[in-house]
Scaffold this motif. Structure first.
Motif, PDB file in Angstrom:
ATOM      1  N   ARG A 192      -3.562   9.827   7.249  1.00 52.55           N
ATOM      2  CA  ARG A 192      -2.646   9.634   6.115  1.00 52.55           C
ATOM      3  C   ARG A 192      -3.257   8.725   5.057  1.00 52.55           C
ATOM      4  NH1 ARG A 192       2.447   7.241   8.863  1.00 52.55           N
ATOM      5  NH2 ARG A 192       3.221   7.198   6.708  1.00 52.55           N
ATOM      6  N   ARG A 193      -3.959   7.694   5.481  1.00 58.04           N
ATOM      7  CA  ARG A 193      -4.579   6.765   4.530  1.00 58.04           C
ATOM      8  C   ARG A 193      -5.750   7.405   3.792  1.00 58.04           C
ATOM      9  NH1 ARG A 193      -4.908   0.913   7.699  1.00 58.04           N
ATOM     10  NH2 ARG A 193      -2.750   0.302   7.324  1.00 58.04           N
ATOM     11  N   THR A 194      -6.500   8.241   4.483  1.00 56.80           N
ATOM     12  CA  THR A 194      -7.692   8.829   3.877  1.00 56.80           C
ATOM     13  C   THR A 194      -7.343   9.868   2.819  1.00 56.80           C
ATOM     14  OG1 THR A 194      -8.942   8.478   5.923  1.00 56.80           O
ATOM     15  CG2 THR A 194      -9.829  10.105   4.393  1.00 56.80           C
TER      16      THR A 194
ATOM     17  N   LEU B 216      -2.421   7.648  11.319  1.00 60.55           N
ATOM     18  CA  LEU B 216      -2.357   6.784  10.153  1.00 60.55           C
ATOM     19  C   LEU B 216      -3.681   6.783   9.390  1.00 60.55           C
ATOM     20  CD1 LEU B 216      -0.745   4.916   8.388  1.00 60.55           C
ATOM     21  CD2 LEU B 216      -1.281   3.014   9.921  1.00 60.55           C
ATOM     22  N   GLU B 217      -4.791   6.878  10.095  1.00 58.61           N
ATOM     23  CA  GLU B 217      -6.085   6.958   9.426  1.00 58.61           C
ATOM     24  C   GLU B 217      -6.177   8.235   8.586  1.00 58.61           C
ATOM     25  OE1 GLU B 217     -10.039   5.602   8.533  1.00 58.61           O
ATOM     26  OE2 GLU B 217      -8.187   4.651   9.229  1.00 58.61           O
TER      27      GLU B 217
ATOM     28  N   HIS C  27       4.402  -2.596   8.252  1.00 59.95           N
ATOM     29  CA  HIS C  27       3.393  -2.630   9.313  1.00 59.95           C
ATOM     30  C   HIS C  27       4.019  -3.069  10.632  1.00 59.95           C
ATOM     31  CE1 HIS C  27       0.177  -4.793  11.604  1.00 59.95           C
ATOM     32  NE2 HIS C  27      -0.449  -3.671  11.373  1.00 59.95           N
TER      33      HIS C  27
ATOM     34  N   SER D   8      -1.981   6.056  -1.347  1.00 58.48           N
ATOM     35  CA  SER D   8      -1.243   5.069  -0.555  1.00 58.48           C
ATOM     36  C   SER D   8      -1.213   5.561   0.893  1.00 58.48           C
ATOM     37  CB  SER D   8       0.166   4.864  -1.109  1.00 58.48           C
ATOM     38  OG  SER D   8       0.858   6.095  -1.194  1.00 58.48           O
ATOM     39  N   HIS D   9      -0.214   6.378   1.243  1.00 61.88           N
ATOM     40  CA  HIS D   9      -0.144   7.036   2.546  1.00 61.88           C
ATOM     41  C   HIS D   9       0.500   8.401   2.319  1.00 61.88           C
ATOM     42  CE1 HIS D   9      -0.076   2.750   3.565  1.00 61.88           C
ATOM     43  NE2 HIS D   9      -0.362   3.033   4.809  1.00 61.88           N
TER      44      HIS D   9
ATOM     45  N   SER E 240      -4.608  10.085   0.766  1.00 62.85           N
ATOM     46  CA  SER E 240      -3.599   9.703  -0.218  1.00 62.85           C
ATOM     47  C   SER E 240      -3.976   8.380  -0.857  1.00 62.85           C
ATOM     48  CB  SER E 240      -2.224   9.558   0.453  1.00 62.85           C
ATOM     49  OG  SER E 240      -1.276   9.003  -0.437  1.00 62.85           O
TER      50      SER E 240
ATOM     51  N   ARG F 269     -11.196   6.171  -0.337  1.00 61.64           N
ATOM     52  CA  ARG F 269     -10.354   5.663   0.747  1.00 61.64           C
ATOM     53  C   ARG F 269     -11.139   5.472   2.055  1.00 61.64           C
ATOM     54  NH1 ARG F 269      -5.872   3.188   0.099  1.00 61.64           N
ATOM     55  NH2 ARG F 269      -4.638   4.298   1.664  1.00 61.64           N
TER      56      ARG F 269
ATOM     57  N   ASN G 268       0.805  -1.232   0.000  1.00 61.33           N
ATOM     58  CA  ASN G 268       0.000   0.000   0.000  1.00 61.33           C
ATOM     59  C   ASN G 268       0.835   1.277   0.000  1.00 61.33           C
ATOM     60  OD1 ASN G 268      -2.455  -1.396  -0.006  1.00 61.33           O
ATOM     61  ND2 ASN G 268      -2.438  -1.568   2.221  1.00 61.33           N
TER      62      ASN G 268
END
Length: 453
Positions: free
Chosen positions: A379-381, A376-377, A202, A385-386, A383, A336, A77
């Motif tokens: 960053r994930r939302t 992290l949530e 991870h 990827s992150h 992008s 996302r 990811n």
């Protein structure tokens, strides 16, 4: 205690192809070598025409024997995700997990660590950095093994008491103190129930003997054998990330609401004051400028010691920019998060941590408003990827009073920023700091202790 053996989840799939260059043996005494394939069918592992619930292969030669796994995904990811054929020492175990097969490497912790410090960074890094990383990788893992044993014992006792199975969830939602709805999640490592750690970022990046380990990397592990960091008698949960962006984040702002005194907010520099980055005005000033810090470097020679070839595809990490049109951002957030916000009107900081990283962010859309977190949530939302980190500020473009046409993120650092900053530690090593200096800088108040010979 004796040196532990650990189990590392490498890959999952309906089929697993592997190569045994020398003879390996299964528990029932079957000898195997050469190219092999295990297939998932009807809830079982099928290999050489027979069905198994679990299958393992152990080397019968010396410790230099290895096996190969095909199509191992690295950087899951992330922007540089790809597949490789990788080699591993130790034993191979294949299990059934969620309607697919999972390949697990069973290996001693010290062999594992030699690979980790060569996979997390270049094995040509300074000896001080490699030794520091060997200690924190070992500490994190031993802490995790002990925590898991305690949790398993607690669950066993509860199961006996209540007559029912109980499982601890590692993803938690909670309500905001405001009237806005909120979705607060954090992601930790207890998600792995059939092995100790995974092989990707991870947990800790582990690529077996695919990355060549230099004599210096081997020395770093052997000379610190059994050493872990301890705080007030407890083994430290020694987190680390690529680049803190000049300031350390605290544990509770990224994971569960537990404060570890050795994972505290401070500046990645020697005796220089850190502004209060939980204050929005101070955070914005910090992120929009480039303050001095150990990790504020463009020295390609130093960076090449820390960053493997695919990591070097990331050029800007101390300070970075990402820009989206309205259409791109609204579609991305919908995809996302699974939530249709409509057009995005605003992204409003609600809470920041000690490094300026956002812990909670309010997304205001034409259809709904929601506060999300933790880092992290976020960053994930935001992008595909992150995002490199959640330490960012947002500039909007467009007519005043209208829905913005473009959003530009200006950010700081790469990763969660808790504990050791790999690039900062690399610079410290180049400047002559020894591994104990590096450890006390990133984990203040901790001490070294030998757990096994």
């Amino acid at each position: 205690m004796k040196e532990p053996q650990i189990t590392v989840g490498i890959l999952s799939g309906k089929e697993i192809e592997f190569f045994l260059p020398e003879s390996f043996v299964t528990p029932d005494g079957t000898m195997a070598s050469g190219i092999q394939k295990a297939v998932f069918q009807k809830g079982k592992i099928y290999w050489q025409g027979k069905a198994y619930n679990e299958l393992s292969f152990s080397p019968i030669q010396d410790t230099d024997t290895f096996f190969e796994l095909k199509d191992v995904t690295i950087g899951i990811n992330f922007h540089w995700e790809r597949k490789e054929t990788q080699r591993f020492k130790g034993s191979l175990k294949i299990i059934v997990e969620e309607e697919r097969l999972t390949a697990i490497n069973v290996i001693s912790i010290e062999e594992y660590l030699t690979s980790v410090i060569s996979s997390e960074m270049s094995a040509t890094a300074s000896l001080s950095l490699l030794k520091a990383h060997a200690v924190i990788s070992r500490s994190w893992l031993v802490h995790k093994l002990r925590t898991r044993n305690i949790l398993n014992e607690e669950l066993r006792m509860k199961d006996e008491t209540l007559g029912m199975a109980t499982r601890k969830e590692n993803t938690v939602g909670s309500s905001s103190s405001t009237s806005d709805a909120s979705l607060i999640k954090w992601y930790d490592h207890e998600a792995h129930t059939h092995f100790d750690v995974c092989a990707d970022d991870h947990c800790q990046r582990y690529q077996g003997i695919t990355r060549t380990s230099t004599p210096q990397a081997i020395e770093a592990v052997s000379s610190t054998r059994g050493e872990v960091l301890v705080y007030e008698g407890e083994i430290c949960d020694t987190r680390f990330s690529k680049c803190c962006g000049g300031a350390f984040e605290e544990f509770q702002n990224c994971w569960e609401n537990v404060r570890h005194p050795y994972l505290t907010g401070q500046r990645d520099a020697s005796a220089i004051h850190l502004p209060d980055l939980t204050i929005e005005k101070e955070a914005e000033k910090w992120i929009r400028t480039s303050p001095s810090a150990f990790c504020n470097t463009q020295d390609k020679r130093v960076l090449s010691q820390v960053l493997n070839n695919y990591d070097q595809e990331t050029i800007d990490f101390y300070r970075w920019k990402v820009s989206y049109t309205q259409q791109e951002l609204s579609a991305l957030v919908h995809k996302r998060s699974g939530i249709n916000f409509g057009e995005i009107i605003d992204l409003i900081p609600v809470e920041r941590g000690t490094s300026g990283r956002l812990v909670r962010l309010k997304i205001v859309g034409t259809l709904q408003t929601l506060i999300i977190g933790k880092e992290l949530e976020i960053r994930r939302t935001l992008s595909p990827s992150h995002l490199y980190s959640s330490a960012f500020v947002v500039d909007k473009e467009g007519e005043e009073g209208q829905v913005p046409t473009r959003f530009t993120f200006t950010g700081a650092g790469w990763g969660h920023g808790v504990g050791l900053c790999q690039i900062g530690a690399a610079v410290m090593g180049e400047q002559g700091y020894n591994y104990k200096d590096i450890l006390s800088h990133y984990y203040p108040g901790s001490v070294l202790e030998k757990q096994y010979e």
